[in-house]
Design a protein around this motif. Structure first.
Motif, mmCIF file in Angstrom:
data_model
loop_
_atom_site.group_PDB
_atom_site.id
_atom_site.type_symbol
_atom_site.label_atom_id
_atom_site.label_comp_id
_atom_site.label_asym_id
_atom_site.label_seq_id
_atom_site.Cartn_x
_atom_site.Cartn_y
_atom_site.Cartn_z
ATOM 1 N N CYS A 157 10.703 -21.440 -27.959
ATOM 2 C CA CYS A 157 11.730 -20.456 -27.915
ATOM 3 C C CYS A 157 11.821 -19.649 -28.936
ATOM 4 N N PRO A 158 11.650 -18.283 -29.083
ATOM 5 C CA PRO A 158 11.732 -17.486 -30.152
ATOM 6 C C PRO A 158 13.235 -17.467 -30.736
ATOM 7 N N PHE A 159 14.026 -17.440 -29.888
ATOM 8 C CA PHE A 159 15.610 -17.655 -30.031
ATOM 9 C C PHE A 159 15.934 -18.972 -30.750
ATOM 10 N N CYS A 160 15.351 -19.779 -30.214
ATOM 11 C CA CYS A 160 15.642 -21.234 -30.794
ATOM 12 C C CYS A 160 15.210 -21.460 -32.195
ATOM 13 N N ARG A 161 13.998 -20.722 -32.414
ATOM 14 C CA ARG A 161 13.429 -20.758 -33.614
ATOM 15 C C ARG A 161 14.283 -20.087 -34.783
ATOM 16 N N ARG A 162 14.914 -18.873 -34.323
ATOM 17 C CA ARG A 162 15.800 -17.988 -35.180
ATOM 18 C C ARG A 162 17.146 -18.695 -35.520
ATOM 19 N N HIS A 163 17.559 -19.739 -34.619
ATOM 20 C CA HIS A 163 18.874 -20.423 -34.894
ATOM 21 C C HIS A 163 18.345 -21.729 -35.762
ATOM 22 N N ALA A 164 17.060 -22.269 -35.530
ATOM 23 C CA ALA A 164 16.735 -23.446 -36.506
ATOM 24 C C ALA A 164 16.436 -22.854 -37.888
ATOM 25 N N THR A 165 15.888 -21.727 -37.999
ATOM 26 C CA THR A 165 15.478 -21.323 -39.491
ATOM 27 C C THR A 165 16.631 -20.492 -40.150
ATOM 28 N N GLU A 166 17.542 -19.858 -39.479
ATOM 29 C CA GLU A 166 18.391 -19.004 -39.934
ATOM 30 C C GLU A 166 19.975 -19.538 -40.234
ATOM 31 N N THR A 167 20.223 -19.764 -38.764
ATOM 32 C CA THR A 167 21.795 -20.488 -38.614
ATOM 33 C C THR A 167 22.104 -21.754 -38.922
ATOM 34 N N ASN A 168 21.051 -22.648 -38.596
ATOM 35 C CA ASN A 168 21.425 -24.160 -38.614
ATOM 36 C C ASN A 168 21.367 -24.600 -40.092
ATOM 37 N N PRO A 169 20.672 -24.088 -40.933
ATOM 38 C CA PRO A 169 20.779 -24.342 -42.466
ATOM 39 C C PRO A 169 22.008 -24.030 -43.028
ATOM 40 N N ARG A 170 22.721 -23.001 -42.642
ATOM 41 C CA ARG A 170 24.082 -22.588 -42.993
ATOM 42 C C ARG A 170 25.205 -23.549 -42.483
ATOM 43 N N LEU A 171 24.945 -23.906 -41.268
ATOM 44 C CA LEU A 171 25.875 -24.883 -40.490
ATOM 45 C C LEU A 171 25.835 -26.234 -41.182
ATOM 46 N N LEU A 172 24.687 -26.656 -41.568
ATOM 47 C CA LEU A 172 24.497 -28.017 -42.071
ATOM 48 C C LEU A 172 25.180 -28.000 -43.369
ATOM 49 N N GLU A 173 24.900 -26.875 -44.308
ATOM 50 C CA GLU A 173 25.376 -27.247 -45.563
ATOM 51 C C GLU A 173 27.125 -27.050 -45.555
ATOM 52 N N GLN A 174 27.424 -26.033 -44.364
ATOM 53 C CA GLN A 174 29.035 -26.209 -44.430
ATOM 54 C C GLN A 174 29.783 -27.246 -43.669
ATOM 55 N N TYR A 175 29.069 -28.285 -42.887
ATOM 56 C CA TYR A 175 29.766 -29.142 -42.295
ATOM 57 C C TYR A 175 29.130 -30.527 -42.282
ATOM 58 N N ALA A 176 27.629 -30.624 -42.476
ATOM 59 C CA ALA A 176 26.785 -31.645 -42.519
ATOM 60 C C ALA A 176 27.420 -32.757 -43.894
ATOM 61 N N ALA A 177 27.263 -31.893 -44.678
ATOM 62 C CA ALA A 177 27.277 -32.509 -46.195
ATOM 63 C C ALA A 177 28.773 -33.147 -46.287
ATOM 64 N N SER A 178 29.625 -32.480 -45.614
ATOM 65 C CA SER A 178 31.199 -32.934 -45.775
ATOM 66 C C SER A 178 31.403 -34.031 -44.802
ATOM 67 N N GLY A 179 30.512 -34.451 -43.910
ATOM 68 C CA GLY A 179 31.014 -35.449 -42.827
ATOM 69 C C GLY A 179 31.866 -34.839 -41.760
ATOM 70 N N LEU A 180 31.744 -33.667 -41.768
ATOM 71 C CA LEU A 180 32.956 -33.059 -40.687
ATOM 72 C C LEU A 180 32.019 -32.791 -39.292
#
Length: 464
Positions: A95-118
């Protein structure tokens, strides 16, 4: 009857109110979905997918510096297993929209929330076989790699999205998938034994069924789970990162996410309905920059966008009975620009092949000739294997037969039709539908109405 756009979507008096939904949802799918980004909280049922993601095994490895592992029911996760909130993604590797999320949006979410354990990030397979028939093989391959460790799963997961264009058009993607599995360090003998067993293909089917049971029909779709309360919030589509940030922050704070409807005074028109998208494509005569075939005057004040299905009997009636006098009076006299968008419905099994044939004819500047012939000869190509008949129609039109057959057999033209499905299926549920664009506003004519209704609507607008 001519309905105002605002009548179809409450509160939308202009084109943006209806058509902005196409970009607002930005999800792959073939049936209507709720266009609000977040749903009210629901209590997580014991037997639902959400419940399977609330307990985890201990992290077994790391990927990009983050802990990774599997829930007790085998869903891969990334982040702190004890995070108070989980973001569960239901996605399709093609799905091209899924790819857009995976490559553009998700990295920012990981940086914001995953590293902090939230927040813990959980992935659930949801390939849409009707749109991407070879996607399930990619999901099954990723799950076979996951049997060799969570870190390897996330590695192939990343590769499948990053390299989507390399395998989206492959009829047999087994060699490509094996190559990617090898690239991420998987034992290929064990990988092949897993694939041959068929167990991950069955698991993919089960997860698709679970996603549909939860009410999802398009990808990507998400649930934000609050493990402290057991509540879940749905979020549909490849939304902007700001939408995710606002929703996740609210859940972390113990609040219900706000409904993020598009502001009425800030329209975000889909490209295919915008002035830029409707402009002629100098590289493809007869097509606009949005990739849709058109005829008539591209500078006309009135633009009609027809959403149609070549196997729909009402669409056929419009094409054969109503369209010719409309062409004579409005299109051929440069008063109207007429645009065609495909929406082959699932109830018409050969419609997708016919739409692909029309696009292949368009590559030889004969879209409208094929359009007319397809509607005239519906009974001939409405057979189990229509390709031979479709090639015969191309021959009848004098097209270069070998090039046409190669186009029909490839995925290039098919993907253009699929893009139209993405554009329209979350807004329009039936065919034919006609969107009338005039002076920044829009109205809709539903169904194969008589010539007089179209003529009256056109004249009312053009005489303003």
């Amino acid at each position: 009857m001519t309905n105002q756009v605002g009548d179809r979507r409450p509160g939308a008096a202009h084109i943006a109110g209806l058509l902005a939904l196409a970009l607002f949802v930005s999800a792959c799918g073939t049936s209507s979905t709720d266009t609000s980004t977040t749903s009210p909280a629901t209590t997580v049922p014991d037997d639902a997918v959400q419940a399977t993601t609330t307990t985890t095994t201990a992290p077994e490895d790391t990927y990009d510096g983050l802990p990774v592992g599997f829930t007790e029911d085998g869903y891969p996760y990334l982040g702190d297993p004890d995070a108070p909130v989980s973001l569960v993604e239901f996605s399709d590797y093609l799905c091209p929209f899924c790819r857009r999320h995976a490559t553009e949006t998700n990295p920012r979410l990981l940086e914001q929330y995953a590293a902090s354990g939230l927040v813990r990030f959980v992935f659930s397979d949801f390939p849409l076989v009707d749109l991407h028939p070879t996607a399930p093989a990619g999901h099954a391959a990723a799950l076979c790699v996951s049997e060799q460790g969570a870190a390897r799963f996330w590695a192939i997961h990343t590769q499948l999205f990053d390299r989507q264009s390399e395998w989206a058009s492959l009829g047999d993607n087994s060699e490509f998938l094996a190559g990617v599995a090898g690239d991420v360090g998987a034992d290929l003998d064990a990988y092949q034994l897993c694939l041959d067993s068929g167990r991950t293909a069955v698991l993919v089917d089960e997860r698709v069924a679970q996603a549909r049971q939860l009410g999802f029909s398009g990808t990507p779709s998400f649930q934000i789970l609050d493990h402290r309360t057991g509540e879940a919030y749905d979020l549909v589509g490849a939304q902007p990162v700001e939408t995710f940030l606002a929703a996740i922050d609210a859940v972390i704070a113990g609040e219900e996410p706000a409904d993020a409807d598009q502001p009425a005074d800030e329209p975000n028109l889909p490209f295919w309905a915008s002035e830029e998208g409707l402009a002629p494509d100098p590289a493809r005569p007869g097509y606009n920059l949005a990739g849709d075939a058109y005829r008539g005057n591209p500078d006309a004040d009135l633009v009609v966008i027809e959403i149609s299905d070549f196997q729909c009997p009402f669409c056929q009636r419009h094409a054969l009975e109503t369209q010719p006098p409309l062409d004579d009076l409005y299109v051929d006299t440069d008063r109207v620009m007429w645009v065609f968008k495909h929406l082959p419905l699932q109830i018409h099994p050969q419609a997708l092949a016919a739409a692909t044939a029309a696009e292949c004819a368009g590559d030889q500047q004969a879209f409208w000739e094929m359009h007319d012939l397809l509607f005239e000869r519906v009974a001939d190509w409405s057979v189990a294997e229509p390709d031979t008949v479709l090639v015969g129609l191309a021959r009848q039109l004098g097209l270069e037969e070998e090039s046409f057959a190669a186009c029909v057999g490839s995925r290039t033209a098919l993907e253009r039709v699929v893009e139209d499905i993405y554009d329209t299926s979350d807004i329009f549920g039936s065919t034919p539908t006609f969107v009338l664009l005039f002076d920044g506003s829009a109205s809709v004519i539903d169904g194969a109405q008589p010539f007089e209704q179209f003529s009256a609507a056109f004249d009312d607008l053009l005489e303003e």
